[in-house]
Design an enzyme around this catalytic site. Structure first.
Site, mmCIF file in Angstrom:
data_model
loop_
_atom_site.group_PDB
_atom_site.id
_atom_site.type_symbol
_atom_site.label_atom_id
_atom_site.label_comp_id
_atom_site.label_asym_id
_atom_site.label_seq_id
_atom_site.Cartn_x
_atom_site.Cartn_y
_atom_site.Cartn_z
ATOM 1 N N HIS A 22 -3.863 -4.603 -0.249
ATOM 2 C CA HIS A 22 -3.367 -5.261 1.123
ATOM 3 C C HIS A 22 -3.593 -6.657 1.101
ATOM 4 O O HIS A 22 -4.378 -7.488 1.272
ATOM 5 C CB HIS A 22 -4.410 -4.916 2.336
ATOM 6 C CG HIS A 22 -4.119 -3.418 2.488
ATOM 7 N ND1 HIS A 22 -3.109 -3.009 3.756
ATOM 8 C CD2 HIS A 22 -4.603 -2.173 2.201
ATOM 9 C CE1 HIS A 22 -3.234 -1.649 3.838
ATOM 10 N NE2 HIS A 22 -4.125 -1.251 2.808
ATOM 11 N N GLU A 43 -2.498 -8.940 3.226
ATOM 12 C CA GLU A 43 -2.980 -9.660 4.420
ATOM 13 C C GLU A 43 -4.517 -9.618 4.710
ATOM 14 O O GLU A 43 -4.775 -10.219 5.757
ATOM 15 C CB GLU A 43 -2.406 -9.009 5.523
ATOM 16 C CG GLU A 43 -2.583 -7.343 6.142
ATOM 17 C CD GLU A 43 -2.129 -6.291 5.191
ATOM 18 O OE1 GLU A 43 -2.343 -5.199 5.515
ATOM 19 O OE2 GLU A 43 -1.671 -6.659 4.147
ATOM 20 N N CYS A 47 0.683 -1.242 0.048
ATOM 21 C CA CYS A 47 -0.041 0.038 -0.094
ATOM 22 C C CYS A 47 0.905 1.269 -0.058
ATOM 23 O O CYS A 47 1.598 1.342 -1.089
ATOM 24 C CB CYS A 47 -0.867 0.032 1.200
ATOM 25 S SG CYS A 47 -2.242 1.321 1.099
#
Length: 211
Positions: free
Chosen positions: A181, A183, A79
């Site tokens: 992102h 994750e 990001c």
């Protein structure tokens, strides 16, 4: 061991937790001196480009990160951490980035709701090790108001679209960045982190054989 850079601007614990869940040891690095102990790093980030660069400077990270990138060891920005890999950011004025990849970070044009937040597809532009096992047009989770503008086609591995096409996965050699992102992008984001973990392990094995 994978190091996650702590400069006060990132979603550190969720990245760390995801890597451990995948079986890849990770630790949050609070000072540049700890870089020597890891075989790959992740630079996360949320917020404004200028604030991120100021925080990196204040905590003494800028030159150590550039040196680490030049060492050839795996380096992944996420990001805002991807955006600061580039030369210049235009958020709140013009600010110098790390300069590891060619391009500028610019604001999305008027006409779309900002920030770009939610799920979007990733169109794969070229094969790369981070995308192994991930289908074309897989969905990933984004939150950003600015995007990278680069004329260097060689670094564009994946593109997305939000009124304008924008680079979503970029990199060359050992320095890579994801605008999304990973994750938060299960299952394919976790697959990308798994691919990064494999790369770190393979690179560490090769390095140990050379020494």
């Amino acid at each position: 061991m994978i190091g996650i850079i702590d400069y006060g601007r990132g979603n550190l614990r969720s990245v760390e937790k995801a890597l451990w869940k995948l079986g890849y040891p990770a630790k949050v690095l609070e000072s540049p001196a700890e870089l020597m102990a890891v075989k790959g790093i992740i630079l996360p980030g949320v917020g404004a480009f200028a604030d991120a660069m100021a925080a990196l400077e204040e905590k003494g990270w800028i030159q150590p990160l550039i040196h680490y990138a030049h060492s050839g060891m795996p380096f992944l920005g996420i990001c805002l951490g991807m955006q600061v890999l580039f030369e210049v950011g235009e958020e709140h004025g013009e600010h110098k980035g790390l300069g590891l990849l060619p391009g500028r970070v610019v604001r999305f044009p008027a006409g779309r709701k900002i920030p770009h937040m939610g799920w979007n597809t990733l169109h794969q532009e070229k094969p790369c090790r981070l995308l192994e096992g991930i289908p074309d047009e897989a969905y990933f989770y984004f939150v950003h108001s600015y995007y990278v503008a680069s004329e260097e086609q060689e670094i564009l591995a994946g593109m997305s679209d939000y009124g304008v096409p924008f680079p979503a996965l970029v990199g060359r050699d050992n320095v890579w960045g994801a605008q999304f992102h990973p994750e938060k992008s299960s299952p394919w984001g976790l697959k990308l982190l798994e691919n990064f973990g494999k790369w770190v392990n393979e690179d560490a094995t090769v390095s140990s054989h050379r020494s």
